[in-house]
Design a protein around this motif. Structure first.
Motif, mmCIF file in Angstrom:
data_model
loop_
_atom_site.group_PDB
_atom_site.id
_atom_site.type_symbol
_atom_site.label_atom_id
_atom_site.label_comp_id
_atom_site.label_asym_id
_atom_site.label_seq_id
_atom_site.Cartn_x
_atom_site.Cartn_y
_atom_site.Cartn_z
ATOM 1 N N PHE A 14 9.476 8.125 17.857
ATOM 2 C CA PHE A 14 9.443 8.580 16.463
ATOM 3 C C PHE A 14 10.828 8.521 15.843
ATOM 4 C CE2 PHE A 14 10.270 12.198 19.182
ATOM 5 C CZ PHE A 14 11.355 12.800 18.563
ATOM 6 N N ARG A 47 12.107 16.154 9.833
ATOM 7 C CA ARG A 47 10.757 16.077 10.393
ATOM 8 C C ARG A 47 10.639 14.780 11.195
ATOM 9 N NH1 ARG A 47 11.007 20.336 8.351
ATOM 10 N NH2 ARG A 47 9.480 21.482 7.084
ATOM 11 N N TYR A 53 8.549 11.587 12.517
ATOM 12 C CA TYR A 53 7.413 10.716 12.149
ATOM 13 C C TYR A 53 7.362 9.558 13.132
ATOM 14 C CZ TYR A 53 6.971 13.601 8.064
ATOM 15 O OH TYR A 53 6.797 14.702 7.263
ATOM 16 N N VAL A 107 7.047 4.034 9.468
ATOM 17 C CA VAL A 107 6.403 5.299 9.815
ATOM 18 C C VAL A 107 5.259 5.498 8.824
ATOM 19 C CG1 VAL A 107 8.496 6.378 10.733
ATOM 20 C CG2 VAL A 107 7.899 6.729 8.329
ATOM 21 N N VAL A 134 3.091 8.498 6.956
ATOM 22 C CA VAL A 134 3.148 9.939 6.697
ATOM 23 C C VAL A 134 1.870 10.378 6.018
ATOM 24 C CG1 VAL A 134 4.438 11.773 5.530
ATOM 25 C CG2 VAL A 134 5.645 9.759 6.415
ATOM 26 N N SER A 175 6.287 16.500 3.853
ATOM 27 C CA SER A 175 5.302 15.422 3.651
ATOM 28 C C SER A 175 5.010 15.246 2.162
ATOM 29 C CB SER A 175 4.024 15.693 4.449
ATOM 30 O OG SER A 175 3.444 16.919 4.074
ATOM 31 N N SER A 232 -3.512 11.853 11.534
ATOM 32 C CA SER A 232 -2.208 11.177 11.608
ATOM 33 C C SER A 232 -1.788 10.901 13.050
ATOM 34 C CB SER A 232 -1.135 12.001 10.888
ATOM 35 O OG SER A 232 -1.048 13.290 11.456
ATOM 36 N N THR A 243 -0.750 7.320 14.543
ATOM 37 C CA THR A 243 0.463 6.519 14.335
ATOM 38 C C THR A 243 1.117 6.011 15.625
ATOM 39 O OG1 THR A 243 1.627 8.576 13.942
ATOM 40 C CG2 THR A 243 1.074 7.268 12.005
#
Ligand SMILES: Cc1cc2nc3c(=O)[nH]c(=O)nc-3n(C[C@H](O)[C@H](O)[C@H](O)COP(=O)(O)OP(=O)(O)OC[C@H]3O[C@@H](n4cnc5c(N)ncnc54)[C@H](O)[C@@H]3O)c2cc1C
Ligand code: FES
Length: 368
Positions: A40, A56, A58, A72, A74, A83, A124, A127
């Motif tokens: 990430f 944060r 992601y 990434v 979101v 976000s 999510s 990802t």
């Protein structure tokens, strides 16, 4: 700025669903950024009170083969600070400060392997799984991938088009099983309607004979409820724990689950709920410097370091992402949360400074 930090330029935006956007980045010099599928990025955005920088994590939805691009994806969280700020303000051409890719929830392709990989995700949580599946399909020609992907309905499916194309391109090696809890169109022939719970997962896996349960490798990423259900299903199928990897985006409600480990040759790590942190000076070795600072019982080691303007690495501040991981060389540290660390890491003395408190006066932590 330390090498852990990068400035990236937003080069494209893809609206995946009404609530989710993929942000494609490049370095201004178009050099590749080293990363592994499943890692990430940490985005650092000035959206806190008074312009305070917030971080944060992601997960990368891109793979190293897409270099120099990174992406990434979101998803908007109701009431969430970063976000919403990101989705409402991000523009092509904008430059963002990030921490370089990190994380141990990785699937590194092995071109000669012929393995069965089962990815289970929801929302999510798709990802990192997206990055992994693209990398394996491209670079492991003899491996099979099954994605079990839970969503509320058809409109919430992130990467729907890309997944459809990949299913066509790699028809003999890649299948997606969609699970909708509240489908918009119940008659449209989805195979699975209902909650992605252990019964549903068992039913799906038992139909998939090319994925013999105990030999497949499993990667799980989604809400806590899904992880608990998936873990239970895999236990029923006799899958050894060593074949199951997981990543959480949100801390579980009850973090005080494990007893103290008693390692030797390094410091001790405890997650016992009744440990009482004291007021102690902690020593941290990081990037060739030694820092000593007091930590109050109400503070984590990371909070105390940041109060002293010591620039330690961190991202989620919730014990999930391991960006703040260090090794306790002496003394004893209590962890409020240990989701990001495996049992083996805890036995080896690894700690997370964002959820760590000193229990003794001789704590020394080394951060890579
Ligand atoms: C290793 C890692 C990888 C991640 N990868 C992604 C990713 O690829 N895509 C992505 O969209 N997010 C990802 N996240 C989650 C992301 O870091 C943020 O937590 C999320 O965007 C919410 O931040 P916020 O500031 O909007 O909400 P906050 O203001 O921090 O939180 C608001 C409330 O929402 C809850 N909350 C936070 N995150 C979620 C969530 N995901 N679902 C439901 N409730 C939540 C919080 O507990 C809090 O109650 C990842 C997190 C980690 C630790
Ligand atoms: S900052 Fe994410 S685990 Fe500590």
């Amino acid at each position: 700025m330390s090498s852990a930090y990068l400035t990236l330029t937003v080069v494209e935006l893809t609206q995946e669903t009404p609530d989710a956007v993929t942000i494609h980045f490049e370095r201004p010099d178009r050099q590749a950024v080293a990363c592994q599928p499943g890692q990430f990025l940490t985005l650092i955005l000035p959206c806190g009170p008074g312009g305070k920088k917030e971080r944060r994590a992601y997960s990368l939805s891109s793979t190293p083969a897409e270099a120099p691009r990174l992406a990434v994806t979101v998803k908007r969280v109701a009431g969430g600070l970063v976000s919403n700020y990101l989705l409402d303000t991000v523009r092509v051409g904008q430059q963002l400060e990030v921490m370089a890719p990190l994380g141990n929830f990785t699937l590194v392709p092995q071109p000669k392997s012929a393995r069965s990989i089962v990815l289970v995700g929801a929302g999510s949580g798709i990802t990192p799984l997206m990055s992994m599946l693209k990398a394996v399909l491209r670079e492991e020609p003899q491996s099979h991938v099954l994605l079990v992907y839970g969503n509320r309905n058809e409109e919430a499916v992130i990467f729907a088009n890309q997944l459809r194309q990949l299913e066509q391109q790699y028809a003999s090696r890649f299948q997606v099983e969609y699970v909708y809890s509240q489908p918009k169109n119940p008659t449209s022939g989805h195979r699975h309607t209902g909650r992605l719970n252990r019964t549903m997962l068992l039913r799906i896996l038992e139909q998939r004979h090319q994925f013999p349960a105990a030999q497949a490798e499993y990667f799980l990423c989604g809400p806590d409820g899904l992880m608990v259900e998936a873990q239970a299903a895999l236990e029923l199928l006799g899958v050894p724990a060593s074949r199951i990897r997981r990543e959480s985006f949100v801390a579980a409600a009850d973090a005080s689950e494990t007893a103290a480990a008693q390692p030797s040759g390094h410091g001790d790590v405890s997650t016992a709920p009744d440990d009482k942190p004291g007021s102690y000076t902690v020593t941290i070795n990081y990037e060739g410097s030694e820092y000593q600072f007091p930590v109050a019982p109400s503070q984590t080691i990371l909070e105390a370091a940041l109060d002293q303007d010591i620039d330690l690495p961190y991202s989620c501040q919730a014990g999930l992402c391991t960006a703040c991981r260090g090794k306790c060389l002496s003394g004893k540290v209590h962890l409020d949360e240990r989701e990001g660390l495996s049992d083996a890491e805890i036995k080896q003395g690894y700690v997370l400074t964002c959820v760590g408190h000193p229990l003794t006066s001789d704590v020394v932590i080394e951060i890579d």
